[in-house]
Design a protein around this motif. Structure first.
Motif, PDB file in Angstrom:
ATOM      1  N   ILE A   1      -0.351 -14.547   0.388  1.00 23.49           N
ATOM      2  CA  ILE A   1      -1.003 -13.627   1.341  1.00 23.49           C
ATOM      3  C   ILE A   1      -2.417 -13.262   0.891  1.00 23.49           C
ATOM      4  CG2 ILE A   1       1.204 -12.735   2.207  1.00 23.49           C
ATOM      5  CD1 ILE A   1       0.841 -10.232   0.546  1.00 23.49           C
ATOM      6  N   LYS A   2      -2.642 -13.283  -0.421  1.00 29.59           N
ATOM      7  CA  LYS A   2      -4.011 -13.028  -0.900  1.00 29.59           C
ATOM      8  C   LYS A   2      -4.957 -14.141  -0.446  1.00 29.59           C
ATOM      9  CE  LYS A   2      -3.543 -10.031  -4.968  1.00 29.59           C
ATOM     10  NZ  LYS A   2      -3.714  -9.937  -6.426  1.00 29.59           N
ATOM     11  N   GLN A   3      -4.446 -15.357  -0.378  1.00 32.04           N
ATOM     12  CA  GLN A   3      -5.269 -16.493   0.028  1.00 32.04           C
ATOM     13  C   GLN A   3      -5.716 -16.393   1.481  1.00 32.04           C
ATOM     14  OE1 GLN A   3      -3.230 -20.161  -0.843  1.00 32.04           O
ATOM     15  NE2 GLN A   3      -2.968 -19.654  -3.020  1.00 32.04           N
ATOM     16  N   ILE A   4      -4.958 -15.649   2.311  1.00 32.69           N
ATOM     17  CA  ILE A   4      -5.335 -15.566   3.735  1.00 32.69           C
ATOM     18  C   ILE A   4      -5.922 -14.195   4.099  1.00 32.69           C
ATOM     19  CG2 ILE A   4      -3.647 -17.313   4.430  1.00 32.69           C
ATOM     20  CD1 ILE A   4      -1.924 -15.010   5.546  1.00 32.69           C
ATOM     21  N   GLY A   5      -6.261 -13.391   3.065  1.00 35.97           N
ATOM     22  CA  GLY A   5      -7.013 -12.178   3.373  1.00 35.97           C
ATOM     23  C   GLY A   5      -6.409 -10.854   2.975  1.00 35.97           C
ATOM     24  N   TYR A   6      -5.179 -10.845   2.412  1.00 33.44           N
ATOM     25  CA  TYR A   6      -4.578  -9.567   2.015  1.00 33.44           C
ATOM     26  C   TYR A   6      -5.320  -8.960   0.833  1.00 33.44           C
ATOM     27  CZ  TYR A   6      -1.400  -6.447  -0.510  1.00 33.44           C
ATOM     28  OH  TYR A   6      -0.865  -5.389  -1.203  1.00 33.44           O
ATOM     29  N   VAL A   7      -5.653  -7.665   0.960  1.00 29.86           N
ATOM     30  CA  VAL A   7      -6.287  -6.919  -0.129  1.00 29.86           C
ATOM     31  C   VAL A   7      -5.447  -5.668  -0.378  1.00 29.86           C
ATOM     32  CG1 VAL A   7      -8.340  -5.683  -0.903  1.00 29.86           C
ATOM     33  CG2 VAL A   7      -8.584  -7.728   0.534  1.00 29.86           C
TER      34      VAL A   7
ATOM     35  N   LYS B   1       0.625  -3.375  -8.933  1.00 32.91           N
ATOM     36  CA  LYS B   1       1.989  -3.774  -9.291  1.00 32.91           C
ATOM     37  C   LYS B   1       3.018  -2.835  -8.659  1.00 32.91           C
ATOM     38  CE  LYS B   1       5.041  -4.640 -13.207  1.00 32.91           C
ATOM     39  NZ  LYS B   1       5.247  -4.524 -14.667  1.00 32.91           N
ATOM     40  N   LEU B   2       2.690  -1.529  -8.658  1.00 32.29           N
ATOM     41  CA  LEU B   2       3.597  -0.548  -8.059  1.00 32.29           C
ATOM     42  C   LEU B   2       3.760  -0.812  -6.564  1.00 32.29           C
ATOM     43  CD1 LEU B   2       5.256   2.072  -8.430  1.00 32.29           C
ATOM     44  CD2 LEU B   2       3.170   3.361  -7.938  1.00 32.29           C
ATOM     45  N   LEU B   3       2.662  -1.066  -5.871  1.00 36.90           N
ATOM     46  CA  LEU B   3       2.725  -1.370  -4.439  1.00 36.90           C
ATOM     47  C   LEU B   3       3.503  -2.655  -4.185  1.00 36.90           C
ATOM     48  CD1 LEU B   3      -0.986  -0.600  -3.458  1.00 36.90           C
ATOM     49  CD2 LEU B   3       1.006   0.725  -2.756  1.00 36.90           C
ATOM     50  N   HIS B   4       3.273  -3.630  -5.030  1.00 37.69           N
ATOM     51  CA  HIS B   4       3.904  -4.936  -4.894  1.00 37.69           C
ATOM     52  C   HIS B   4       5.423  -4.848  -5.020  1.00 37.69           C
ATOM     53  CE1 HIS B   4       4.425  -9.205  -5.105  1.00 37.69           C
ATOM     54  NE2 HIS B   4       4.790  -9.204  -6.380  1.00 37.69           N
ATOM     55  N   ASN B   5       5.897  -3.832  -5.748  1.00 39.88           N
ATOM     56  CA  ASN B   5       7.341  -3.696  -6.000  1.00 39.88           C
ATOM     57  C   ASN B   5       7.993  -2.606  -5.140  1.00 39.88           C
ATOM     58  OD1 ASN B   5       7.196  -5.707  -7.915  1.00 39.88           O
ATOM     59  ND2 ASN B   5       6.915  -4.293  -9.629  1.00 39.88           N
ATOM     60  N   HIS B   6       7.370  -2.274  -4.008  1.00 41.79           N
ATOM     61  CA  HIS B   6       8.000  -1.319  -3.088  1.00 41.79           C
ATOM     62  C   HIS B   6       9.283  -1.905  -2.504  1.00 41.79           C
ATOM     63  CE1 HIS B   6       4.665   1.823  -2.006  1.00 41.79           C
ATOM     64  NE2 HIS B   6       5.007   1.852  -3.281  1.00 41.79           N
ATOM     65  N   SER B   7      10.208  -1.018  -2.153  1.00 35.66           N
ATOM     66  CA  SER B   7      11.568  -1.449  -1.794  1.00 35.66           C
ATOM     67  C   SER B   7      11.609  -2.369  -0.582  1.00 35.66           C
ATOM     68  CB  SER B   7      12.445  -0.215  -1.536  1.00 35.66           C
ATOM     69  OG  SER B   7      11.957   0.538  -0.439  1.00 35.66           O
TER      70      SER B   7
ATOM     71  N   GLU C   1       1.115   2.332   4.160  1.00 36.25           N
ATOM     72  CA  GLU C   1       0.024   1.553   4.758  1.00 36.25           C
ATOM     73  C   GLU C   1      -0.121   0.177   4.097  1.00 36.25           C
ATOM     74  OE1 GLU C   1      -3.638   3.699   4.872  1.00 36.25           O
ATOM     75  OE2 GLU C   1      -2.707   5.502   5.701  1.00 36.25           O
ATOM     76  N   ASP C   2       0.026   0.142   2.784  1.00 36.62           N
ATOM     77  CA  ASP C   2      -0.162  -1.136   2.095  1.00 36.62           C
ATOM     78  C   ASP C   2       0.964  -2.107   2.421  1.00 36.62           C
ATOM     79  OD1 ASP C   2      -1.756  -2.645  -0.041  1.00 36.62           O
ATOM     80  OD2 ASP C   2       0.310  -2.788  -0.777  1.00 36.62           O
ATOM     81  N   CYS C   3       2.208  -1.606   2.448  1.00 33.54           N
ATOM     82  CA  CYS C   3       3.333  -2.484   2.797  1.00 33.54           C
ATOM     83  C   CYS C   3       3.193  -2.968   4.237  1.00 33.54           C
ATOM     84  CB  CYS C   3       4.660  -1.753   2.611  1.00 33.54           C
ATOM     85  SG  CYS C   3       5.142  -1.575   0.879  1.00 33.54           S
ATOM     86  N   HIS C   4       2.710  -2.097   5.113  1.00 31.38           N
ATOM     87  CA  HIS C   4       2.501  -2.473   6.505  1.00 31.38           C
ATOM     88  C   HIS C   4       1.520  -3.647   6.583  1.00 31.38           C
ATOM     89  CE1 HIS C   4       1.131  -2.043  10.734  1.00 31.38           C
ATOM     90  NE2 HIS C   4       2.351  -1.572  10.933  1.00 31.38           N
ATOM     91  N   SER C   5       0.440  -3.551   5.807  1.00 33.87           N
ATOM     92  CA  SER C   5      -0.556  -4.628   5.776  1.00 33.87           C
ATOM     93  C   SER C   5       0.033  -5.906   5.172  1.00 33.87           C
ATOM     94  CB  SER C   5      -1.771  -4.177   4.964  1.00 33.87           C
ATOM     95  OG  SER C   5      -2.686  -5.223   4.792  1.00 33.87           O
ATOM     96  N   ALA C   6       0.766  -5.762   4.066  1.00 30.64           N
ATOM     97  CA  ALA C   6       1.334  -6.927   3.380  1.00 30.64           C
ATOM     98  C   ALA C   6       2.356  -7.651   4.249  1.00 30.64           C
ATOM     99  CB  ALA C   6       1.975  -6.495   2.065  1.00 30.64           C
TER     100      ALA C   6
END
Length: 703
Positions: A607-613, A630-636, A664-669
């Motif tokens: 997802i980083k390759q297609i624009g996720y920040v 890392k904390l955001l990346h490991n959300h439930s 908001e970050d999980c929504h984007s991811a």
């Protein structure tokens, strides 16, 4: 006795055949025999007797014909009753009363009323028996206008103080919703027996006046009126509605004392009362007292109790027992079980019950079909909901309300409005629930003008008085749109203080739009309403953290610790293979956790390759950006999605449930994950659904 009567009848026939004549006492003997057949429902013997009378050439007098009318009516052979009545050369008040009573008892209420009117046209005097029967018909038809006219006739004929007539008048008014008139008739009766008291208590229960029903029962006890099982059953219904288990337990002791505990309808009422009170141990004990009395009513009551307690597995187990007993479920059984699947988003179980609904031919029932629409909607399968609704032949207000609610839950406000307009066009009347769903739909879609128009039209156009829930929806509608000043003015103009949901909505809006001053006011009000709820403290703490007011953050966190308040941890779960898999933040408990995190890391790279920040600014804890990422990346919810991608077949939609609002970050991811995996991802958070597909969300980033 039958033998003696039949000998008398044979002697009577012989005398008639051989011309010896007969006496009036012979007719009385035959009448007594007909009466016996009527009581014992021996239609065959009654027909034989009637045939012998005709064959013997005996001209039936009005006295005997009236007894035959009564017998055929009580045996359910109403075609014979009508023919016999039509051939009568002379009819008296007893004949007319027998016909009216027969029509009423055979659920032919319109014919009972028309026969009574015909009787009056032909100049016959109305007796208390005819009046009582036609009043019963009016009660069943809900014809209070004609019932009031009959009341005048009752008084005119001098039957106003007749207990039997008074009981039926009381019952008629209460069933027609005229409780005050029912009470007036009751109070005017000089003597009140258990039938009259039962009518009054039952009337209170049917009209939702449960407290008055209990008061009436207490007065009945004080007046030393005989207590029977019917009174106890009605009073238990009032206790059930009020969840008055303490009072109901005293009734239970009376039931045991009088030996009524093995009466099936009493057992059903006790099971229902304990179930609705949340005392499933007592409900189960009553249910198992006498297995011979178990029926669909008792099974449905126990199932409904488990559903209300969110014990879906026990509810399903009770359903299995019901089928083992050879009892067929009814529409209420299925509605309750499907509701349980809705509440817990158990689509697999819900689909199985859908199959059972089709098998037992309840799919056309509007209430069952509405619960199916609701269940699929709450499980994330919106297309299924719409399809099921479209298959309902004549959707009623419940079905339309359900679909409006489903669209609101999925953030499709315009669809909710369109469905509401279709409902109005069909002539269906909206209620309070309709407008709650409609306002939520407008709120989740940013339809501020539409939402306000519907709110102000509630009472003016549709006669629905707004409640606190409706006011809270308007606060949420204005707050989400960033109209905080308008929301504040609306709060100040309200006829009462907002409830906790209203203040929580306003506080959440202040957080989103960065209004610290209004947030402090909302948080203080919310803390007063719910001092043990940590949500207000956490939201306000996040606002301070965003503004870098670290002293205020520390102060609020100390308040949370000192008040022994616990922040609700975030969980996400998925149902795969009839098993629920639950995940927390940075969860390491799952047996396939290594594969899950490998999948997560792979997804992050893609997802980083297609624009996720990563939106590290949303993490308000003071730490390095790498740790924040890392904390955001490991959300439930991300862990749940990663596991679903491993465990579920390719192409099947992923449905994740979450107990908190998606960040908001999980929504984007998740938008980007839906793009790189080519999967539809559906997330149900605490307030609504998000449908992620091809890097887009159904909410349009407005939630």
């Amino acid at each position: 006795m039958y033998h003696t009567l039949f000998i008398i009848f044979l002697i009577f026939i012989c005398c008639n055949l051989f011309g010896f004549g007969y006496k009036l006492s012979d007719s009385k003997a035959v009448a007594q025999l007909i009466q016996t057949y009527a009581k014992t429902k021996e239609l065959g013997k009654g027909k034989q007797l009637h045939a012998q009378l005709i064959r013997g050439g005996y001209l039936l007098c009005t006295f005997l014909t009236n007894h035959l009318l009564n017998m055929y009516s009580k045996c359910g052979e109403f075609g014979y009753t009508i023919k016999l009545f039509g051939r009568m050369s002379h009819r008296n008040t007893v004949s007319w009363a027998a016909m009216i009573t027969g029509f009423s008892h055979n659920l032919r209420f319109h014919e009972a009323v028309s026969t009574f009117c015909q009787m009056r046209v032909e100049g016959e005097i109305a007796t208390q028996f005819a009046l009582s029967s036609v009043l019963q018909a009016c009660a069943s038809l809900g014809s209070v206008q004609f019932g009031s006219q009959l009341h005048c006739l009752v008084v005119k004929c001098g039957f106003g103080f007749e207990l039997f007539v008074g009981s039926n008048l009381t019952d008629m008014y209460s069933k027609c919703g005229k409780v005050l008139d029912s009470c007036k008739v009751f109070e005017e009766m000089p003597c009140k027996d258990e039938v009259l008291w039962t009518s009054m208590i039952d009337g209170y229960v049917k009209n939702g006046n449960f407290e008055k029903a209990l008061i009436a029962y207490k007065k009945m006890v004080i007046d030393d009126v005989f207590i029977d099982q019917h009174v106890l059953c009605s009073t238990l219904s009032a206790c059930s509605a009020l969840k008055a288990s303490s009072f109901a337990k005293s009734l239970h002791s009376i039931i045991v004392k009088f030996g009524f505990e093995h009466e099936s309808f009493i057992g059903n009422a006790l099971t229902d009362m304990y179930s609705k009170s949340g005392d499933m141990v007592s409900a189960s004990n009553v249910f198992h007292i006498d297995s011979g009395c178990r029926n669909i009513v008792s099974f449905t009551a126990i199932i409904d109790g488990y559903v209300e307690m969110d014990q879906i597995e026990k509810a399903i187990s009770a359903f299995v027992d019901l089928r083992r007993w050879g009892i067929e479920p009814n529409e209420y059984t299925f509605s309750s079980l499907i509701k349980a699947c809705s509440n817990q988003a158990k689509v697999e179980h819900g689909g199985q019950f859908h199959g059972q609904v089709i098998k037992f031919n309840f799919v056309r029932d509007p209430f069952v079909s509405s619960t199916l629409v609701d269940m699929y909607g709450k499980c994330g399968l919106l297309d299924h909901s719409i399809q099921l609704f479209d298959e309902i032949e004549n959707p009623n207000d419940i079905a339309y309300n359900t679909l409006v609610g489903v669209f609101a839950l999925h953030g499709l406000g315009r669809n909710a409005v369109e469905t509401f307009n279709r409902m109005i066009h069909r002539g269906l009347k909206p209620n309070a629930v309709t407008f709650i769903n409609l306002l939520k739909g407008c709120s989740h879609t940013g339809m501020v003008a539409d939402g306000l128009n519907y709110f102000y039209s509630m009472e003016n156009i549709y006669g629905v008085v707004p409640r606190d829930e409706h006011y809270s929806c308007v606060i949420d509608l204005l707050g989400r749109a960033g109209k905080l000043k308008e929301a504040e003015d609306f709060i100040n103009s309200m006829p009462f203080e907002p409830d906790a949901f209203g203040w929580c909505s306003f506080l959440g809006s202040c957080k989103i739009h960065g209004d610290k001053e209004r947030a402090k006011v909302a948080a203080n009000r919310l803390m007063k309403l719910e001092p043990e709820n940590s949500g207000a403290h956490v939201l306000l703490s996040n606002i301070y953290a965003k503004e870098r007011q670290l002293d205020d953050v520390r102060s609020l966190r100390k308040m949370i610790r000192d008040g022994n308040m616990k922040k609700l941890p975030g969980y996400s779960w998925v149902d795969i293979g009839n098993k629920t898999h639950v995940f927390g933040v940075e969860d390491c408990s799952h047996p396939q956790i290594k594969e899950i995190y490998e999948k997560l890391d792979s997804l992050l790279d893609q997802i980083k390759q297609i624009g996720y920040v990563p939106r590290t600014e949303s993490v308000l804890i003071d730490m390095d950006d790498t740790l924040k990422e890392k904390l955001l990346h490991n959300h439930s919810e991300r862990i749940a999605v990663a596991y679903s991608l491993i465990a579920m077949p390719t192409g099947k939609p992923i449905i994740v449930k979450k107990n908190l609002r998606v960040c908001e970050d999980c929504h984007s991811a998740l938008k980007y994950i839906s793009k790189v995996t080519g999967r539809n991802i559906i997330v149900r958070d605490i307030s609504r659904f998000h449908h992620f597909s091809n890097a887009l969300c159904s909410c349009g980033d407005y939630w």
